[in-house]
Enzyme design. Structure first.
Site, PDB file in Angstrom:
ATOM      1  N   CYS A 112      40.336  49.578   6.007  1.00 43.79           N
ATOM      2  CA  CYS A 112      41.411  49.771   5.189  1.00 43.79           C
ATOM      3  C   CYS A 112      42.193  50.873   5.074  1.00 43.79           C
ATOM      4  O   CYS A 112      42.870  50.959   3.515  1.00 43.79           O
ATOM      5  CB  CYS A 112      39.897  49.777   4.127  1.00 43.79           C
ATOM      6  SG  CYS A 112      38.997  49.035   4.048  1.00 43.79           S
ATOM      7  N   HIS A 250      42.583  52.653  -1.796  1.00 41.64           N
ATOM      8  CA  HIS A 250      41.875  51.671  -1.829  1.00 41.64           C
ATOM      9  C   HIS A 250      40.787  51.245  -2.536  1.00 41.64           C
ATOM     10  O   HIS A 250      39.212  51.717  -3.205  1.00 41.64           O
ATOM     11  CB  HIS A 250      41.131  51.680  -0.500  1.00 41.64           C
ATOM     12  CG  HIS A 250      40.404  50.922   0.362  1.00 41.64           C
ATOM     13  ND1 HIS A 250      40.399  49.655  -0.066  1.00 41.64           N
ATOM     14  CD2 HIS A 250      39.222  51.004   1.061  1.00 41.64           C
ATOM     15  CE1 HIS A 250      40.362  48.809   0.372  1.00 41.64           C
ATOM     16  NE2 HIS A 250      39.046  49.339   0.984  1.00 41.64           N
ATOM     17  N   ASN A 280      36.927  44.103  -2.684  1.00 48.51           N
ATOM     18  CA  ASN A 280      37.405  44.596  -1.270  1.00 48.51           C
ATOM     19  C   ASN A 280      38.145  43.939  -0.394  1.00 48.51           C
ATOM     20  O   ASN A 280      37.932  42.909   0.642  1.00 48.51           O
ATOM     21  CB  ASN A 280      36.511  45.336  -0.454  1.00 48.51           C
ATOM     22  CG  ASN A 280      36.757  46.451   0.745  1.00 48.51           C
ATOM     23  OD1 ASN A 280      38.015  46.460   0.510  1.00 48.51           O
ATOM     24  ND2 ASN A 280      36.198  47.178   0.928  1.00 48.51           N
TER      25      ASN A 280
HETATM   26  N1  ACO Z   1      21.634  41.778  -4.518  1.00 47.53           N
HETATM   27  C1  ACO Z   1      21.105  42.237  -4.850  1.00 47.53           C
HETATM   28  N2  ACO Z   1      20.529  43.595  -4.367  1.00 47.53           N
HETATM   29  C2  ACO Z   1      21.303  43.927  -3.229  1.00 47.53           C
HETATM   30  C3  ACO Z   1      22.212  43.317  -2.455  1.00 47.53           C
HETATM   31  C4  ACO Z   1      22.903  42.543  -3.487  1.00 47.53           C
HETATM   32  N3  ACO Z   1      23.958  42.220  -2.299  1.00 47.53           N
HETATM   33  N4  ACO Z   1      23.173  44.764  -1.595  1.00 47.53           N
HETATM   34  C5  ACO Z   1      22.362  44.947  -0.931  1.00 47.53           C
HETATM   35  N5  ACO Z   1      20.720  44.739  -2.090  1.00 47.53           N
HETATM   36  C6  ACO Z   1      19.760  45.668  -2.854  1.00 47.53           C
HETATM   37  C7  ACO Z   1      19.175  46.480  -1.265  1.00 47.53           C
HETATM   38  O1  ACO Z   1      18.571  45.428  -0.213  1.00 47.53           O
HETATM   39  C8  ACO Z   1      18.156  47.543  -1.216  1.00 47.53           C
HETATM   40  O2  ACO Z   1      16.846  47.659  -1.656  1.00 47.53           O
HETATM   41  P1  ACO Z   1      15.911  48.051  -1.270  1.00 47.53           P
HETATM   42  O3  ACO Z   1      15.718  49.739  -2.067  1.00 47.53           O
HETATM   43  O4  ACO Z   1      14.621  46.821  -1.678  1.00 47.53           O
HETATM   44  O5  ACO Z   1      15.672  47.809  -0.091  1.00 47.53           O
HETATM   45  C9  ACO Z   1      19.209  48.096  -3.024  1.00 47.53           C
HETATM   46  O6  ACO Z   1      19.435  47.166  -3.857  1.00 47.53           O
HETATM   47  C10 ACO Z   1      19.717  49.136  -2.792  1.00 47.53           C
HETATM   48  O7  ACO Z   1      20.877  49.193  -1.620  1.00 47.53           O
HETATM   49  P2  ACO Z   1      21.960  50.205  -1.474  1.00 47.53           P
HETATM   50  O8  ACO Z   1      22.061  49.358   0.054  1.00 47.53           O
HETATM   51  O9  ACO Z   1      21.150  51.460  -0.992  1.00 47.53           O
HETATM   52  O10 ACO Z   1      22.978  49.895  -2.358  1.00 47.53           O
HETATM   53  P3  ACO Z   1      23.787  50.527  -2.290  1.00 47.53           P
HETATM   54  O11 ACO Z   1      23.946  51.512  -3.855  1.00 47.53           O
HETATM   55  O12 ACO Z   1      24.094  52.007  -2.401  1.00 47.53           O
HETATM   56  O13 ACO Z   1      25.404  50.073  -2.711  1.00 47.53           O
HETATM   57  C11 ACO Z   1      26.975  49.229  -1.635  1.00 47.53           C
HETATM   58  C12 ACO Z   1      25.858  49.668  -1.663  1.00 47.53           C
HETATM   59  C13 ACO Z   1      27.206  49.133  -2.726  1.00 47.53           C
HETATM   60  C14 ACO Z   1      27.520  48.790  -0.032  1.00 47.53           C
HETATM   61  C15 ACO Z   1      27.686  50.860  -1.367  1.00 47.53           C
HETATM   62  O14 ACO Z   1      26.938  51.940  -0.596  1.00 47.53           O
HETATM   63  C16 ACO Z   1      29.569  51.049  -1.151  1.00 47.53           C
HETATM   64  O15 ACO Z   1      30.029  50.623  -1.776  1.00 47.53           O
HETATM   65  N6  ACO Z   1      29.468  51.342  -0.024  1.00 47.53           N
HETATM   66  C17 ACO Z   1      31.077  52.049   0.044  1.00 47.53           C
HETATM   67  C18 ACO Z   1      31.623  50.753   1.014  1.00 47.53           C
HETATM   68  C19 ACO Z   1      33.262  50.855   1.576  1.00 47.53           C
HETATM   69  O16 ACO Z   1      33.675  51.921   1.104  1.00 47.53           O
HETATM   70  N7  ACO Z   1      33.629  50.382   1.581  1.00 47.53           N
HETATM   71  C20 ACO Z   1      35.327  50.419   2.405  1.00 47.53           C
HETATM   72  C21 ACO Z   1      35.064  49.998   3.742  1.00 47.53           C
HETATM   73  S1  ACO Z   1      35.083  48.999   4.785  1.00 47.53           S
HETATM   74  C22 ACO Z   1      35.928  48.115   5.914  1.00 47.53           C
HETATM   75  O17 ACO Z   1      36.789  49.411   6.455  1.00 47.53           O
HETATM   76  C23 ACO Z   1      36.315  46.986   6.090  1.00 47.53           C
END
Ligand code: ACO
Length: 325
Positions: A112, A250, A280
């Site tokens: 990214c 990004h 993304n």
């Molecule tokens: N729908 C419903 N529930 C979901 C989903 C979904 N799509 N995905 C995960 N959950 C659930 C999980 O199973 C978890 O359930 P549990 O509590 O029962 O275990 C709960 O939701 C919380 O999951 P988290 O992973 O803690 O959710 P979080 O609020 O942290 O959001 C996310 C996750 C959106 C991925 C976030 O961490 C994020 O944006 N991270 C950064 C990503 C990024 O910046 N990437 C950039 C680089 S990518 C690259 O370089 C190619």
């Protein structure tokens, strides 16, 4: 001519728009979860176009905007983590599609952050070799590496491409930039690729060919580096936030951008966002955002813009530009 400016910008998105409701038919998710956690409402997914095709379409638009020709392009630097093939480079395939017969073309891999790294590299090469025009491209076909059964990643990403033409000029366009890597955190985001297996290997290494991400770890990294990177750009250019017209980050997660806005005490409107529409798109997200801003008539000659990227590697970087078209 000592300086390098952006002379044209273009983008390509696949025609297939996939909404959060569409995804809830594939995995156990819903619009409310996706939108509240990420800011994403939809993304565009390839129905067969590969990275090179999307990149080439974006390049052709950028070349037209720059009122130049493919034959005048000396250099193509293409940033992607989803190339068509291991070899040849996707940039060479793009070179062939658009007919940029006089260019040297190659890919870089910084996920990214790729567009920021590519811009920095292209600017340096143009100055070193006295190139007149270069194409800098961010292009991704992430959907081919997504695990469509993993709801924690498949809702986040989209496909597309964005490109800029860089041209030599007397007036200053691309300012200074920096690129950094933290290789100790390489395992936070991976698309591993092929197994290590041959008649000479005792114990086969199995590699996962689908994207895996430790979202929470990346989130922490992204929120700290986005603020650090913007501040570094301001300090190095002796500027304050009031001097900046737009920050183009990004587009990974709206919460990362909202965090940065709050920390820097800036209105969120100062950050351009189109993540609700595109998700993304990794290396393509920043040039696609520039293209959208240009099409929306937001960019005026002389605008000061900070571009900031972060992603797999882990990598991050930023650059400052004076908008010139
Ligand atoms: N729908 C419903 N529930 C979901 C989903 C979904 N799509 N995905 C995960 N959950 C659930 C999980 O199973 C978890 O359930 P549990 O509590 O029962 O275990 C709960 O939701 C919380 O999951 P988290 O992973 O803690 O959710 P979080 O609020 O942290 O959001 C996310 C996750 C959106 C991925 C976030 O961490 C994020 O944006 N991270 C950064 C990503 C990024 O910046 N990437 C950039 C680089 S990518 C690259 O370089 C190619």
């Amino acid at each position: 001519m000592k300086e390098v400016i952006i002379g044209g910008v273009g983008k390509y998105i696949p025609s297939k728009k996939v909404t959060n409701n569409h995804l809830s038919e594939i995995v156990d998710t819903n619009d409310e979860w996706i939108f509240s956690r990420t800011g994403i409402k939809s993304r565009y997914i390839s129905t067969g176009e590969d990275t090179s095709y999307m990149a080439a379409m974006a390049c052709e638009k950028a070349i037209k905007e720059a009122k130049t020709s493919a034959l005048d392009i000396d250099l193509i630097v293409l940033a992607t983590c989803t190339p068509d093939m291991f070899t040849p480079s996707t940039a060479c395939i793009v070179q062939s599609i658009i007919g940029a017969k006089n260019a040297v073309a190659f890919d870089i891999s910084a996920a990214c952050s790729g567009f920021i790294f590519a811009l920095d590299l292209a600017k340096s090469l143009m100055k070193m070799h006295n190139y007149k025009h270069a194409l800098v491209v961010g292009a991704e076909n992430l959907s081919k590496f997504i695990d469509w059964q993993d709801r924690s990643t498949c809702v986040l990403f989209g496909d597309g491409a964005g490109a800029v033409v860089l041209s030599r000029s007397e007036s200053s366009g691309l300012g200074n930039s920096f690129c950094k890597s933290d290789g100790d955190k390489w395992s936070c985001i991976t698309i591993e690729g092929s197994d290590i297996d041959s008649p000479f290997v005792d114990s086969k290494t199995i590699r996962e060919s689908k994207l895996k991400m430790n979202g929470n770890e990346v989130f922490k990294f992204a929120t700290s580096t986005i603020v650090k990177s913007i501040n570094k750009m301001l300090e190095e250019n002796n500027l304050s936030l009031e001097d900046i017209d737009y920050i183009v980050p990004h587009q990974a997660n709206i919460r990362i951008i909202e965090y940065a806005a709050k920390k820097l005490k800036l209105p969120i409107e100062k950050f351009y966002t189109n993540i609700h529409e595109h998700g993304n798109t990794s290396a393509a997200s920043i040039p696609m955002a520039l293209s959208d801003m240009y099409e929306e008539g937001l960019l005026k000659e002389g605008n000061k813009i900070i571009l900031v990227g972060f992603g797999a590697g882990l990598t991050y970087g930023a650059t400052i530009i004076n908008w010139s078209i």
